[in-house]
Write a protein that holds these residues in place. Sequence first.
Motif, PDB file in Angstrom:
ATOM      1  N   ASP A 291       0.620   9.455  15.992  1.00 24.74           N
ATOM      2  CA  ASP A 291       0.969   7.833  16.131  1.00 24.74           C
ATOM      3  C   ASP A 291       2.052   7.244  16.843  1.00 24.74           C
ATOM      4  O   ASP A 291       1.742   6.438  18.006  1.00 24.74           O
ATOM      5  CB  ASP A 291       0.498   6.710  14.588  1.00 24.74           C
ATOM      6  N   LEU A 292       3.327   7.518  16.659  1.00 22.81           N
ATOM      7  CA  LEU A 292       4.380   7.555  17.174  1.00 22.81           C
ATOM      8  C   LEU A 292       3.973   8.342  18.792  1.00 22.81           C
ATOM      9  O   LEU A 292       4.533   7.621  19.691  1.00 22.81           O
ATOM     10  CB  LEU A 292       5.631   7.920  16.673  1.00 22.81           C
ATOM     11  N   ILE A 293       3.355   9.126  19.083  1.00 24.23           N
ATOM     12  CA  ILE A 293       3.340   9.617  20.364  1.00 24.23           C
ATOM     13  C   ILE A 293       2.575   8.492  21.124  1.00 24.23           C
ATOM     14  O   ILE A 293       2.890   8.109  22.141  1.00 24.23           O
ATOM     15  CB  ILE A 293       2.701  11.380  20.407  1.00 24.23           C
TER      16      ILE A 293
ATOM     17  N   ASP B   9       9.184  11.045  27.321  1.00 27.34           N
ATOM     18  CA  ASP B   9       9.182   9.860  27.058  1.00 27.34           C
ATOM     19  C   ASP B   9       9.579   9.088  25.893  1.00 27.34           C
ATOM     20  O   ASP B   9       9.949   7.873  25.890  1.00 27.34           O
ATOM     21  CB  ASP B   9       7.461   9.708  27.108  1.00 27.34           C
ATOM     22  N   LEU B  10       9.391   9.691  24.690  1.00 27.69           N
ATOM     23  CA  LEU B  10       9.738   9.712  23.120  1.00 27.69           C
ATOM     24  C   LEU B  10      11.476   9.139  23.485  1.00 27.69           C
ATOM     25  O   LEU B  10      11.894   8.323  22.816  1.00 27.69           O
ATOM     26  CB  LEU B  10       9.359  10.634  22.092  1.00 27.69           C
TER      27      LEU B  10
ATOM     28  N   VAL C  87      12.665   3.577  15.702  1.00 29.57           N
ATOM     29  CA  VAL C  87      13.445   4.099  16.550  1.00 29.57           C
ATOM     30  C   VAL C  87      14.183   5.440  15.712  1.00 29.57           C
ATOM     31  O   VAL C  87      14.560   6.873  16.191  1.00 29.57           O
ATOM     32  CB  VAL C  87      15.130   3.760  17.037  1.00 29.57           C
ATOM     33  N   GLU C  88      14.405   5.467  14.781  1.00 27.50           N
ATOM     34  CA  GLU C  88      14.796   6.519  13.908  1.00 27.50           C
ATOM     35  C   GLU C  88      13.427   7.775  13.498  1.00 27.50           C
ATOM     36  O   GLU C  88      13.896   9.107  13.768  1.00 27.50           O
ATOM     37  CB  GLU C  88      14.896   6.523  12.012  1.00 27.50           C
ATOM     38  N   GLN C  89      12.443   7.762  13.361  1.00 30.19           N
ATOM     39  CA  GLN C  89      11.023   8.591  13.101  1.00 30.19           C
ATOM     40  C   GLN C  89      11.238   8.651  14.563  1.00 30.19           C
ATOM     41  O   GLN C  89      10.552  10.002  14.556  1.00 30.19           O
ATOM     42  CB  GLN C  89      10.483   7.513  12.866  1.00 30.19           C
ATOM     43  N   VAL C  90      10.910   8.402  15.488  1.00 32.00           N
ATOM     44  CA  VAL C  90      10.880   8.973  17.312  1.00 32.00           C
ATOM     45  C   VAL C  90      12.150   9.380  17.531  1.00 32.00           C
ATOM     46  O   VAL C  90      11.785  10.748  18.111  1.00 32.00           O
ATOM     47  CB  VAL C  90      11.046   7.283  17.623  1.00 32.00           C
TER      48      VAL C  90
ATOM     49  N   ASP D  74      13.414  15.521  17.975  1.00 30.32           N
ATOM     50  CA  ASP D  74      14.651  16.969  17.199  1.00 30.32           C
ATOM     51  C   ASP D  74      13.206  17.665  17.102  1.00 30.32           C
ATOM     52  O   ASP D  74      13.638  18.803  17.776  1.00 30.32           O
ATOM     53  CB  ASP D  74      14.970  16.365  16.109  1.00 30.32           C
ATOM     54  N   HIS D  75      12.802  17.642  16.676  1.00 33.04           N
ATOM     55  CA  HIS D  75      11.789  18.716  16.555  1.00 33.04           C
ATOM     56  C   HIS D  75      11.082  19.103  17.513  1.00 33.04           C
ATOM     57  O   HIS D  75      10.990  20.128  17.676  1.00 33.04           O
ATOM     58  CB  HIS D  75      10.299  17.501  15.546  1.00 33.04           C
ATOM     59  N   LEU D  76      10.821  18.511  18.485  1.00 37.75           N
ATOM     60  CA  LEU D  76       9.825  18.860  19.855  1.00 37.75           C
ATOM     61  C   LEU D  76      10.761  19.110  20.299  1.00 37.75           C
ATOM     62  O   LEU D  76      10.457  20.169  21.063  1.00 37.75           O
ATOM     63  CB  LEU D  76       9.822  17.461  20.464  1.00 37.75           C
TER      64      LEU D  76
END
Length: 96
Positions: A16-18, A57-58, A71-74, A79-81
């Motif tokens: 959803d964030l992406i 982009d993120l 912003v924190e979730q993105v 970080d994961h990516l």
Amino acid sequence: MADLTERIQLTREHRDLILKYGFVSGRLEASLRRWPKGQAIRRVGMTRVELEWLIGDLSHSCVKGKAGRDVEQVADLCDHLEYAQRTGDGDLDILW
């Protein structure tokens, strides 16, 4: 067609964030939109270029304030990516 060399585990929330902040299109967008109902985690294939652009982009959405209260979730997703890009390990470390 470029090889989908990057295999990244994502949650539905990541998806959803992406879709909201990642400016994805084409094959990657279609793959994300075909997410099966009820599936919490899915491994998504993408090219190295798609991964690099997605991270950019993120990150841009975070830096420019476009992610708002997400912003924190993105940032966590970035970080994961970035870890997956750096190490080749796209698995989520989730303890149930």
